[in-house]
Design a protein around this motif. Sequence first.
Motif, short mmCIF file in Angstrom:
data_model
loop_
_atom_site.label_atom_id
_atom_site.label_comp_id
_atom_site.label_asym_id
_atom_site.label_seq_id
_atom_site.Cartn_x
_atom_site.Cartn_y
_atom_site.Cartn_z
N GLU A 80 0.81 -1.22 0.00
CA GLU A 80 0.00 0.00 0.00
C GLU A 80 0.85 1.27 0.00
OE1 GLU A 80 -4.19 1.17 2.11
OE2 GLU A 80 -2.63 0.36 3.40
N ARG A 122 -2.49 -5.28 4.01
CA ARG A 122 -2.94 -5.00 5.37
C ARG A 122 -3.27 -6.30 6.11
NH1 ARG A 122 -7.43 -0.15 4.59
NH2 ARG A 122 -6.02 1.46 3.75
N THR A 175 -3.51 -4.91 -0.67
CA THR A 175 -2.85 -3.85 0.10
C THR A 175 -1.78 -4.35 1.05
OG1 THR A 175 -4.44 -3.96 1.93
CG2 THR A 175 -5.00 -2.54 0.05
N GLU A 230 0.81 3.88 -3.18
CA GLU A 230 0.28 5.23 -3.03
C GLU A 230 1.35 6.30 -3.28
OE1 GLU A 230 -1.57 5.50 0.78
OE2 GLU A 230 -3.32 4.29 0.18
#
Length: 329
Positions: A93, A272, A270, A97
């Motif tokens: 992620e 996560r 991601t 980004e």
Amino acid sequence: MNAIADIKAAKIAGYRTFEIGSFTFARDEYYAIVSWPAKGQRQSHTMSIDAFLRALMRDVAWGFFYGVVNFDSVFGTRNLYGRVEFFAGRLNEAYHEAGADYVEVFETPVAMKLFKEMLADWVNEGFDPFAAPVETGSAAFGEKNGDNLKAIDRFRVATKRMPGLEGDSPLRLEENGYPVNRAFADVAQDAPVIKAEAGFEKELHAFNLYAYLSRSDVTWNPSVTSVCKHSLFCPTTEEYTLPIIHGNDRVEWFLQFSDEIMWDITDKETGRPRARVMMRAGDVAAMPADIAHQGFSKKRSMLLVWENGNPAVPGMYERNELPPYPVSF
């Protein structure tokens, strides 16, 4: 960080440097360095060389496997079935980004040739990237010292029906060079008694799966031991850490046969964290199609991975024609 000019200059510690597309791969005494273009400059990422080689070995032996093979949280490959996507930071992620990620796609034979050559050059004598750390020592490190082609040329068993059947994969027997592993000295080696009607001797077959697995000389390398249409039973023995973080493109079922494995579950896109699962002998779990997972086994254990080999399944998940989990409660 290693500048790309330094990587290209010459062999490092006697090891070759490899390039494919805009990716560059180099190693030194301790680390693998992956470099790629992003944000108008060269980005680079460093991994401990033993961890990198263990992941690389699985990617080669599995033929890039189902879905995503994350070497760690930054670099990995995704199987497009005929082509292979190399990515850096795409499923991280923070990298994504920040615009520091990069993706490039290669034809499968080209990608496989590169990875095989990398293994042949970067694996030293005495180091076996298939084995548990206590079985192979620290030979991964240091300047280039010979090779171990015998170890890296092994591939996972992929039966058409079942090991031991005529014309299929042989059973792992001591006379074939497969002694019982130190962790499975208590596993019974009894063989089932097979009584077939006349004319069916080559059709009826059985074997002791626990004995078969007790003789496995590799870790985290699923062997296909039964095939029924698209249903594949892929048992394996696990010790230490799964060298990759596997991003699913289909549901996988895990059946824990012995001991225990801790699984870290993350979001596939991601990275996560989503869950932590402790599986003990007798436990069954489904790994959904939208997650990535990495296992940790402090004692060598036996795990059965049940796969759906239907080649249409990944596309159905991509198009949201199937939910990512197998059961709705």
